[in-house]
Design an enzyme around this catalytic site. Structure first.
Site, PDB file in Angstrom:
ATOM      1  N   CYS A 112       0.838  -1.197   0.000  1.00  0.00           N
ATOM      2  CA  CYS A 112       0.000   0.000   0.000  1.00  0.00           C
ATOM      3  C   CYS A 112       0.882   1.259   0.000  1.00  0.00           C
ATOM      4  O   CYS A 112       1.472   1.586  -1.022  1.00  0.00           O
ATOM      5  CB  CYS A 112      -0.973  -0.051   1.173  1.00  0.00           C
ATOM      6  N   HIS A 207      -3.476  -5.287   0.411  1.00  0.00           N
ATOM      7  CA  HIS A 207      -2.893  -5.760   1.671  1.00  0.00           C
ATOM      8  C   HIS A 207      -2.835  -7.286   1.680  1.00  0.00           C
ATOM      9  O   HIS A 207      -3.711  -7.959   2.232  1.00  0.00           O
ATOM     10  CB  HIS A 207      -3.696  -5.245   2.867  1.00  0.00           C
ATOM     11  N   GLU A 209      -1.118  -9.262   3.402  1.00  0.00           N
ATOM     12  CA  GLU A 209      -0.984  -9.861   4.732  1.00  0.00           C
ATOM     13  C   GLU A 209      -2.339 -10.219   5.331  1.00  0.00           C
ATOM     14  O   GLU A 209      -2.410 -11.017   6.283  1.00  0.00           O
ATOM     15  CB  GLU A 209      -0.221  -8.914   5.669  1.00  0.00           C
TER      16      GLU A 209
END
Length: 232
Positions: A112, A207, A209
């Site tokens: 990001c 994102h 993760e």
């Protein structure tokens, strides 16, 4: 390999509360740490520090995490009314690490804001305010949208078919500078940038993760393990 690759993750500095304490803290969403561990790496947090980039000699790979907007002064622009107040120390420290990672061919993943900073470090610019909709609609809630790889490591790792990602951002890469765009959203917004001259230097606007798909982290850890072997 005798040890897990050590992956440095740049961290936020925010006011935080735990128990009876209320202090400024260096922190990161734990999902980053979990993603690195699940991929076979060892995560360490890197607070903002713009004195030098020597810490890169102690890690095998680097993640530049998400967070507040990049200071528009870093790419020669005036701030939009919606742009966050700059975190000068964080911008300076993370840009120093990004430049250092490029110089060392250290495996690098930008997430990001991290992807945006990678572009800025390579002479690029940012869109400061995207319209509500595809990339952010409700504060604190991730939107889901499609991304289309257009080459590079992203296509090699994730395939060249459209896939769904999560999004919560109002800024994005405009001019990628010396980087190459390797994925776009359904509305054309840049979703991934890479430096094709480096073994692994990838920035993604979403994102990963927070997704079940760990392939980007697995690749980062594998390339970081290769850097250990190359150093002997």
């Amino acid at each position: 390999m005798s040890r897990r690759p050590i992956i440095g993750i740049t961290s936020y500095v925010e006011q935080a509360r735990w128990g009876v304490w209320d202090f400024r803290a260096s922190l990161i969403p734990y999902a980053y740490v979990e993603a690195v561990r699940a991929a076979g790496g060892r995560a360490v947090l890197l607070p903002p520090d713009s004195v030098d980039d020597d810490v890169l000699d102690a890690v095998d790979g680097l993640i530049v995490s998400g967070g507040v907007d990049v200071d528009p002064a870093r790419y020669g622009a005036e701030p939009h009314p919606s742009t966050d107040a700059p975190q000068v120390d964080r911008d300076a420290g993370e840009l120093l690490l990004i430049h250092g990672a490029f110089e060392r061919d250290l495996p690098l993943l930008g997430v990001c804001r991290g992807a945006q900073l990678m572009a800025v470090a390579r002479g690029g610019t940012l869109i400061q305010d995207l319209p509500l909709g595809v990339h952010r609609e409700v504060l604190g809630v991730f939107n889901q949208h499609l991304v289309k790889p257009v080459g590079g490591l992203v296509a090699r790792l994730l395939g060249d078919a459209e896939f769904k990602v999560n999004a919560h951002h109002h800024q994005a890469v405009d001019d990628p500078g010396a980087l190459v765009v390797t994925a776009r959203a359904e509305d054309g917004v840049v979703e991934a940038v890479e430096d094709p001259t480096k073994p692994f230097a990838v920035g993604v606007q979403w994102h990963p993760e927070l997704l079940d798909d760990r392939r980007l982290f697995v690749a980062l850890v594998e390339y970081s393990g290769s850097s250990i072997r190359d150093r002997g």
